[in-house]
Design a protein around this motif. Structure first.
Motif, mmCIF file in Angstrom:
data_model
loop_
_atom_site.group_PDB
_atom_site.id
_atom_site.type_symbol
_atom_site.label_atom_id
_atom_site.label_comp_id
_atom_site.label_asym_id
_atom_site.label_seq_id
_atom_site.Cartn_x
_atom_site.Cartn_y
_atom_site.Cartn_z
ATOM 1 N N GLU A 164 56.063 53.064 -12.967
ATOM 2 C CA GLU A 164 55.098 52.995 -11.865
ATOM 3 C C GLU A 164 53.673 53.276 -12.345
ATOM 4 O O GLU A 164 52.712 52.988 -11.641
ATOM 5 C CB GLU A 164 55.481 53.957 -10.748
ATOM 6 N N GLU A 167 50.163 49.266 -15.417
ATOM 7 C CA GLU A 167 49.435 48.308 -14.595
ATOM 8 C C GLU A 167 49.659 46.899 -15.122
ATOM 9 O O GLU A 167 49.151 46.525 -16.184
ATOM 10 C CB GLU A 167 47.938 48.623 -14.587
ATOM 11 N N GLU A 170 48.098 40.855 -12.018
ATOM 12 C CA GLU A 170 48.400 40.411 -10.661
ATOM 13 C C GLU A 170 48.883 38.961 -10.706
ATOM 14 O O GLU A 170 48.227 38.096 -11.282
ATOM 15 C CB GLU A 170 47.136 40.514 -9.804
ATOM 16 N N THR A 320 53.913 38.364 -16.367
ATOM 17 C CA THR A 320 52.932 38.516 -15.289
ATOM 18 C C THR A 320 51.566 37.987 -15.722
ATOM 19 O O THR A 320 50.854 37.376 -14.922
ATOM 20 C CB THR A 320 52.797 39.981 -14.840
ATOM 21 N N SER A 324 49.348 34.882 -13.933
ATOM 22 C CA SER A 324 48.130 35.393 -13.308
ATOM 23 C C SER A 324 47.049 34.320 -13.263
ATOM 24 O O SER A 324 47.223 33.210 -13.786
ATOM 25 C CB SER A 324 47.620 36.613 -14.073
ATOM 26 N N PHE A 380 57.694 36.667 -9.271
ATOM 27 C CA PHE A 380 57.345 37.824 -8.438
ATOM 28 C C PHE A 380 58.596 38.460 -7.831
ATOM 29 O O PHE A 380 58.758 39.685 -7.865
ATOM 30 C CB PHE A 380 56.388 37.395 -7.332
ATOM 31 N N LYS A 384 59.379 42.288 -8.873
ATOM 32 C CA LYS A 384 58.830 43.253 -7.917
ATOM 33 C C LYS A 384 59.753 44.436 -7.665
ATOM 34 O O LYS A 384 59.283 45.531 -7.330
ATOM 35 C CB LYS A 384 58.500 42.564 -6.592
ATOM 36 N N PRO A 388 55.986 47.698 -10.755
ATOM 37 C CA PRO A 388 54.955 47.689 -9.711
ATOM 38 C C PRO A 388 54.041 46.469 -9.845
ATOM 39 O O PRO A 388 52.861 46.582 -10.198
ATOM 40 C CB PRO A 388 54.194 48.989 -9.966
ATOM 41 N N HIS A 390 52.145 43.001 -8.244
ATOM 42 C CA HIS A 390 51.536 42.595 -6.977
ATOM 43 C C HIS A 390 51.185 41.114 -7.045
ATOM 44 O O HIS A 390 50.964 40.564 -8.125
ATOM 45 C CB HIS A 390 50.285 43.427 -6.707
ATOM 46 N N ALA A 392 48.813 37.816 -5.432
ATOM 47 C CA ALA A 392 47.567 37.456 -4.778
ATOM 48 C C ALA A 392 47.543 35.935 -4.627
ATOM 49 O O ALA A 392 48.412 35.233 -5.147
ATOM 50 C CB ALA A 392 46.375 37.932 -5.589
ATOM 51 N N ALA A 396 50.567 34.055 -1.426
ATOM 52 C CA ALA A 396 51.030 35.425 -1.184
ATOM 53 C C ALA A 396 50.821 35.851 0.256
ATOM 54 O O ALA A 396 51.293 36.918 0.662
ATOM 55 C CB ALA A 396 50.310 36.386 -2.113
#
Length: 397
Positions: A164, A167, A170, A320, A324, A380, A384, A388, A390, A392, A396
């Motif tokens: 968690e 990073e 996105e 990811t 992106s 995703f 997910k 963690p 996310h 966009a 999304a």
């Protein structure tokens, strides 16, 4: 590819590109501190070379590792006038990484991997003279894959930290029309090969008395479609027979996971009496199911809930990034496959894994490595629940 850096403080190097050139073109007049550093590195180098040899590194790779250290310390000692090669300063090391990333974005991973090996050697040999906290901070910095200024300024290491806290990039989900999704599915190597393998199975194939499916070569020969493209050099690292066998094993797993075949003690048969067709109205749903199993196999296979090895997190990170709005450049991975002795083994392993993604059509490889828009929701959905991540973009919402 580059995004505006979050950290806009002025580097103490001034112009990064000029600083790199100046460091490489220093005069032969050296301070006593520089001379001490050179003597210390000379004393350390023989043990470091022996350690690299125990890691089964070829001679060319060892030469590259030593050259990386030379380049690193040329810049590092500008920041640390009295450098101790057994006690690196995390802030100074981080700035060297940032400057390298600005001057040579493709070279920053090579630098990180090379210096990581050196620091790991110091720790393993009991030669590290700094604090444990500094050692952990340095290993955290060197284990990252993101280029400074593109992702987080302070991303944690894959290892020893809870997921968690990591990073990830996105995931950008564009709007994909039904027609585009259908076309993507129909043109996917994975879909074409599934159809061909099911056609080969026909009404069913009988196992031998030993529980083996006869004519495995015939089954493997149906898998002729590929999207590997620029990463084709990955095929050099195995024999054609071994590659075919491994790929066929993956397809058997996908067929069974997607419930497209039924396996008994004596036969393998299609699950449906109606043959699968290239224009099947359910092909997008079927392909999303297949692609989901494929993504899991190539990124999270063997993991337990909440427990991941370094390679799980590393490949999730690359996936990811590739999904992106700022996908990673392909040049360094292409070079890794074409000149394997010139790069760090970890980068080579990553390049080989991404070649598997490309082979079945999860990603395209041109200037950048990009997940096809149609499969980004599946990326995703798979990641997910494990990390963690996310999403966009218009898809999304």
């Amino acid at each position: 590819m580059a995004k505006k850096p979050k950290n806009t403080k002025k580097s103490r190097f001034g112009n990064p590109a000029k600083a790199s050139a100046d460091a490489a073109a220093r005069t032969t007049e050296r301070s006593s501190a520089e001379a001490r550093l050179d003597r210390a590195m000379g004393a350390l180098s023989s043990g470091y070379v022996d350690w690299l040899e125990t890691e089964s590194r070829p001679d060319k790779s060892i030469d590259v590792s030593l050259a990386i250290l030379d380049d690193f310390f040329d810049m590092y000692r500008i920041l640390e006038p009295y450098p101790d090669p057994t006690n690196l300063v995390p802030a100074a090391l981080r700035e060297v990484v940032e400057v390298t990333a600005h001057a040579n974005p493709l070279g920053v991973m090579t630098l990180r991997n090379g210096v990581h090996d050196y620091v790991a050697y110091l720790a393993e040999a009991g030669l590290w003279s700094g604090t444990h906290e500094d050692l952990m901070a340095i290993l955290d910095e060197l284990a990252q894959t993101a280029v400074p200024g593109v992702g987080s300024d302070d991303e944690p290491d894959y290892e020893d930290l809870p997921n968690e806290d990591y990073e990830f990039a996105e995931i950008y989900l564009p709007t994909v029309s039904e027609e585009t999704a259908a076309e993507t599915a129909e043109n996917s190597p994975l879909w074409k090969n599934i159809l061909a393998l099911l056609e080969w199975i026909g009404d069913g194939k009988e196992f031998t008395e030993d529980g083996i499916l006869p004519d495995q070569e015939g089954a493997a020969a149906t898998l002729i479609n590929t999207g590997v493209g620029a990463l084709a050099a990955a095929a050099r690292f195995t024999t054609p027979a071994d590659h075919s066998a491994a790929r066929l094993a993956l397809y058997w797993e996908l067929l069974e996971e997607a419930e497209l075949v039924t396996v008994s003690d004596t036969h393998v048969r299609p699950s449906s009496k109606q043959p699968l067709r290239s224009d099947d109205p359910e092909k997008v749903l079927l392909m999303r199911d297949l692609m989901g199993h494929f993504i899991f196999t190539l990124t999270l296979e063997g993991s337990e809930e909440g427990i991941f090895e370094d390679w799980h997190v590393a490949m999730a990170d690359w996936l990811t990034q590739s999904a992106s709005a700022a996908p990673p450049e392909a040049a360094q991975l292409i070079q890794a496959l074409e000149e394997p002795d010139s790069v760090h083994p970890d980068l080579l392993a990553i390049a080989q894994n991404i070649a598997h993604w490309a082979e079945e059509g999860l990603v395209t490889v041109g200037e950048f490595i990009e997940v096809l828009p149609a499969w980004r929701p599946d990326v995703f959905d798979i990641l997910k629940d494990a990390f963690p991540v996310h999403a966009a973009g218009p898809g999304a919402e």
